[in-house]
Design an enzyme around this catalytic site. Structure first.
Site, PDB file in Angstrom:
ATOM      1  N   HIS A  87       0.976  -1.216  -0.136  1.00 17.73           N
ATOM      2  CA  HIS A  87       0.009   0.024   0.042  1.00 17.73           C
ATOM      3  C   HIS A  87       0.827   1.203  -0.007  1.00 17.73           C
ATOM      4  O   HIS A  87       2.035   1.131   0.670  1.00 17.73           O
ATOM      5  CB  HIS A  87      -0.980   0.089   1.220  1.00 17.73           C
ATOM      6  CG  HIS A  87      -1.885   1.120   0.824  1.00 17.73           C
ATOM      7  ND1 HIS A  87      -1.569   2.421   1.570  1.00 17.73           N
ATOM      8  CD2 HIS A  87      -3.157   1.067   0.520  1.00 17.73           C
ATOM      9  CE1 HIS A  87      -2.652   3.207   1.219  1.00 17.73           C
ATOM     10  NE2 HIS A  87      -3.573   2.316   0.720  1.00 17.73           N
ATOM     11  N   GLU A 121      -4.207   2.146  -7.360  1.00 13.34           N
ATOM     12  CA  GLU A 121      -4.588   3.193  -6.496  1.00 13.34           C
ATOM     13  C   GLU A 121      -3.559   4.513  -6.842  1.00 13.34           C
ATOM     14  O   GLU A 121      -2.571   4.368  -6.237  1.00 13.34           O
ATOM     15  CB  GLU A 121      -4.489   3.190  -5.019  1.00 13.34           C
ATOM     16  CG  GLU A 121      -5.165   1.550  -4.641  1.00 13.34           C
ATOM     17  CD  GLU A 121      -5.495   1.692  -3.142  1.00 13.34           C
ATOM     18  OE1 GLU A 121      -6.700   1.340  -2.743  1.00 13.34           O
ATOM     19  OE2 GLU A 121      -4.679   1.883  -2.208  1.00 13.34           O
TER      20      GLU A 121
HETATM   21  O1  LIG Z   1      -5.924   3.704   0.224  1.00 14.12           O
HETATM   22  C1  LIG Z   1      -7.234   3.360  -0.043  1.00 14.12           C
HETATM   23  C2  LIG Z   1      -7.732   1.921   0.163  1.00 14.12           C
HETATM   24  O2  LIG Z   1      -6.464   1.291   0.459  1.00 14.12           O
HETATM   25  C3  LIG Z   1      -8.027   4.281  -0.455  1.00 14.12           C
HETATM   26  O3  LIG Z   1      -8.418   5.128   0.707  1.00 14.12           O
HETATM   27  P1  LIG Z   1      -9.550   6.527   0.614  1.00 14.12           P
HETATM   28  O4  LIG Z   1     -10.579   5.876  -0.392  1.00 14.12           O
HETATM   29  O5  LIG Z   1      -9.599   6.816   1.946  1.00 14.12           O
HETATM   30  O6  LIG Z   1      -8.678   7.452  -0.186  1.00 14.12           O
END
Ligand SMILES: O=C(CO)COP(=O)(O)O
Length: 257
Positions: free
Chosen positions: A104, A178
């Site tokens: 992450h 992400e």
């Molecule tokens: O990092 C995330 C999921 O692992 C996304 O977080 P947010 O949706 O709070 O931006």
């Protein structure tokens, strides 16, 4: 084996609680997610939740009568030994964890997790019969759409290559795309950008025989799924899952038409 044209993987929706909730709130949250399990099943959707390590065992008990998959936010790359403070993939597997999140952006930035760490952890997770949920995403953002896609693919490719380098070709994986600039933001990345990046990433994965599902994460919320659906297998929620009503709404949005 290239994917069969037109065949879609089962959709998947999940959330990581990161370190947002205390113990009572986490337990309450797991209860409310367990209550959404029938709706997820009806929508033909896999649902997962990733609490903190402390709550993994009570969460397992709460989810026992559901098909909600239990996740962990990290693990160590060795099964046992003198690794103070780390959590073994063996223990996680014994505790009922099915999915382990690695790489992450917060762990890379705040705790120095590298692609090499992710590769070793992915191998340990697969060896212990669980599925790695590998987070990938670009740091940089360009306002020129065509450049932005190229930048994203260029930054994600080595992250993917590393994560897959130590696991068998037929191992199942989940990738969470992400973009770092979209995490913790007020709005998610634009759907056009996400779809273009994920379509390009899929071509890099065409030789895998294991199941690969790609999720979008980064301020994901109700209302965005329809535009992502052509290229994505699901979504990975953060803050916007804290209200279970949002999760319920997204489950409805993700029902196959
Ligand atoms: O990092 C995330 C999921 O692992 C996304 O977080 P947010 O949706 O709070 O931006």
């Amino acid at each position: 084996m290239a994917p069969i044209p037109g065949k879609r993987e089962k959709r998947i929706l999940g959330t990581s609680l990161k370190m947002y909730f205390d113990l009572p709130d986490t337990n309450r949250y797991i209860d409310s997610l367990a209550a959404l399990a029938p709706a997820a099943e009806k929508a033909d959707l896999d649902l997962f939740v990733i609490p903190d390590f402390i709550t993994v065992l009570p969460a397992k008990a709460k989810l026992a009568d559901t098909k909600v998959m239990l996740g962990a936010q990290d693990c160590y790359s060795e099964d046992k030994g003198a690794f103070t403070g780390e959590v073994s993939p063996v223990t996680l597997s014994q505790a009922g964890v099915k999915v382990v999140e690695i790489g992450h952006a917060e762990r890379r930035r705040l705790f120095g997790e590298t692609d090499a760490d992710v590769a070793k952890k992915a191998a340990a997770i697969v060896k212990n019969g669980m599925v790695p949920l590998v987070c990938i995403g670009e740091k940089s953002k360009s306002n020129i759409a065509s450049q932005a896609v190229g930048i994203a693919v260029g930054e994600c490719k080595p992250q993917i290559d590393a994560a897959l380098s130590q696991i068998p070709n037929d191992a199942d994986v989940i990738l969470a795309y992400e973009p770092i600039w979209a995490i913790g933001a007020s709005e998610p990345a634009g759907a056009d950008h996400v779809v273009a990046v994920v379509e390009a990433l899929r071509t890099l994965l065409a030789d895998r025989s294991g199941r690969v599902r790609i999720l979008y994460g980064g301020s994901a919320k109700p209302g965005i799924w329809k535009a992502l659906a052509p290229a994505l297998d699901g979504m990975f929620l953060g803050r916007f899952a804290h209200d279970p009503k949002n999760v319920e709404q997204i489950i409805q949005e993700m029902r196959e038409p």
